[in-house]
Write an enzyme that holds these catalytic residues in place. Structure first.
Site, short mmCIF file in Angstrom:
data_model
loop_
_atom_site.label_atom_id
_atom_site.label_comp_id
_atom_site.label_asym_id
_atom_site.label_seq_id
_atom_site.Cartn_x
_atom_site.Cartn_y
_atom_site.Cartn_z
N CYS A 190 0.80 -1.23 0.00
CA CYS A 190 0.00 0.00 0.00
C CYS A 190 0.84 1.27 0.00
CB CYS A 190 -0.93 0.01 1.22
SG CYS A 190 -2.09 -1.38 1.26
N HIS A 269 12.29 1.48 5.54
CA HIS A 269 12.09 0.05 5.26
C HIS A 269 12.63 -0.77 6.42
CE1 HIS A 269 11.63 -3.64 3.12
NE2 HIS A 269 11.44 -3.07 1.95
N HIS A 354 -2.65 19.80 7.57
CA HIS A 354 -3.51 18.67 7.18
C HIS A 354 -2.72 17.37 7.23
CE1 HIS A 354 -6.22 21.80 5.74
NE2 HIS A 354 -5.22 22.29 5.04
N HIS A 358 -2.78 6.79 5.68
CA HIS A 358 -3.24 5.67 4.86
C HIS A 358 -4.47 5.01 5.46
CE1 HIS A 358 -3.54 1.99 2.70
NE2 HIS A 358 -3.07 1.25 3.68
N ASN A 391 -10.41 0.56 1.70
CA ASN A 391 -8.95 0.59 1.57
C ASN A 391 -8.61 0.41 0.10
OD1 ASN A 391 -6.21 0.13 1.53
ND2 ASN A 391 -6.19 -1.31 3.23
#
Length: 462
Positions: A190, A269, A354, A358, A391
């Site tokens: 995602c 990562h 703002h 996700h 989603n």
């Protein structure tokens, strides 16, 4: 980089003028050729040092599915029963669905509406074509951009990777140039939407006066799980169809018409950690049925990835007062390790107006809000995007930004923080600065019913 350029310029000039002075002493005069060479050298070095490296977001389009593709709860349960799930599995899926934060307007592709659902390659390609062809056509026609004007194309779709690639499908459909620089990303989860923006940014900084088209989506049709492993059943409930097309530029003449300027993009990562690596994992179950497993550790892994990401992003965006307070709290905690005092969480609202978190699920949004000490209103765009569209994977942060624009909240100078999470495990952050007041009356994916939002999301007991 700028400091290095200045040092290089000063070194070259000092060497040039030292030789130049020697020639003056020896010859006693300055030639016109030498003067012109000096001026040319200075101009070249100034252009090199001060050339623009800005990346502008001209516009973007989010896919709006037709209403006939909406899938209410009753249809979802019917599909689970038709796929021969036992009663315990159906009840588990319903429980997850009720707590997911997804409303009845979220859509599935036409093939999923069939009984039983059709997950063939043909229908998967039809879903990709429907979503991407529609939004690319809308975006290019909206700004009268000829397909052959596109210099860079980056596409991402995590779980569906056909041959020819999705990038090739777009090039074939719209007739892009033969020398277009195209990249197709898969398996990135995602967070691939912001990863694609990062790749496009890097390409734009190498290739001057270029336009880049970024396409983000996830194919729902071929990725339904029909087994009984609960960790893999969750994905059946959360994901819905959607996609986004983003047009980027590094051309100076495009700045007046651009919506946003990219200020920072930070990638994290945690793949070297086994727990993080396995938190979102595609694998077969005991009966060799393939599905994507979401582990119980997912939320804690996401929080850890966000903390790591913030350690890099924070110094770039936070005022010094917040950085000092955070640093002091860390020092105090190390000195008085036995104390219960928590590490100070910087107030990111002093930096950002703002937030686009996700829309991975209600629990994800709640956890990030708590970690960053945000208020419910700060997560409104994320919750409403989840409620209406579900989603949508890598495109979710664009539906959220689209919501803020439709509400008329994006003003010149506002900064928005997009936060994306994905398998691997990854956390990516993008910071955009709004370059002009965004007109809420311009049609987008929310325009047809923005007046109905926000809505109260139902609360269920755990």
């Amino acid at each position: 980089m700028v400091q290095f350029n200045h040092m290089t310029m000063e070194t070259l000039l000092s060497k040039y003028f030292s030789l130049y002075n020697l020639s003056v002493i020896s010859e006693g005069s300055i030639s016109i050729t030498q003067s012109l060479a000096a001026i040319a050298l200075i101009l070249i070095l100034l252009c090199f040092c001060f050339r623009s490296r800005s990346v502008y977001l001209l516009d973007y389009v989010c896919y709006l599915p037709p209403d006939n593709l909406r899938i209410p709860y009753s249809n979802i349960i019917e599909h689970f029963e038709m796929c021969n799930f036992n009663r315990e599995v159906v009840e588990f899926e319903l429980k997850v669905l009720e707590r997911s934060g997804i409303g009845v307007e979220a859509c599935m592709p036409e093939s999923v509406h069939e009984l039983p659902p059709d997950d063939s390659l043909k229908h998967a390609k039809e879903e990709v074509e429907l979503v991407l062809f529609t939004i690319v056509k809308d975006l290019l026609s909206k700004h009268k951009v000829h397909p052959k004007s596109i210099d860079i194309l980056v596409t991402n779709c995590s779980l569906f990777c056909p041959t020819p690639s999705i990038a090739s499908m777009i090039i074939n459909k719209f007739g892009f140039r033969s020398n277009i620089k195209s990249v197709n990303l898969s398996g990135m989860g995602c967070s691939a939407g912001l990863l694609s923006i990062n790749l496009a940014k890097d390409l734009l900084r190498v290739h001057k006066n270029s336009l880049a088209l970024v396409l983000s989506m996830e194919a729902v049709a071929p990725n339904g799980y029909r087994g009984n492993a609960k960790s893999k059943l969750i994905a059946n409930v959360l994901f819905r169809m959607g996609g986004a097309a983003i047009l980027l530029s590094n051309r100076k003449q495009d700045k007046p018409m651009a919506k946003y300027k990219l200020q920072h993009l930070v990638r994290t990562h945690l793949g070297s950690n086994d727990k993080a690596y396995k938190s979102v994992y595609q694998e077969p179950d005991e009966k060799e049925i393939v599905g994507v497993s979401l582990s119980r550790a997912l939320l804690s892994v996401a929080a850890s990835a966000l903390r790591t990401n913030i350690t890099i992003l924070g110094p770039l965006v936070l005022p010094y007062s917040e950085q000092l307070r955070y640093g002091w709290s860390v020092i105090c905690r190390k000195i008085w390790a036995r104390g219960n005092k928590e590490t100070y969480v910087p107030n990111f609202k002093k930096t950002f107006e703002h937030f686009c978190i996700h829309a991975g699920g209600k629990a994800v949004i709640d956890a990030i809000e708590e970690s960053l000490k945000l208020q419910k209103k700060d997560g409104e765009a994320s919750r409403m995007a989840l409620y209406r569209f579900g989603n949508t994977s890598s495109s979710s942060v664009w539906y959220e930004l689209c919501y803020l624009e439709a509400k008329g909240r994006m003003k010149k100078g506002d900064r928005v923080w997009q936060i994306a999470f994905g398998s691997g495990f990854k956390c990516n952050s993008a910071v955009w600065k709004c370059l002009s007041d965004i007109d809420p009356n311009v049609t987008n994916a929310w325009s047809d019913r923005i007046h109905l939002y926000p809505v109260e999301m139902p609360v269920f007991d755990c």
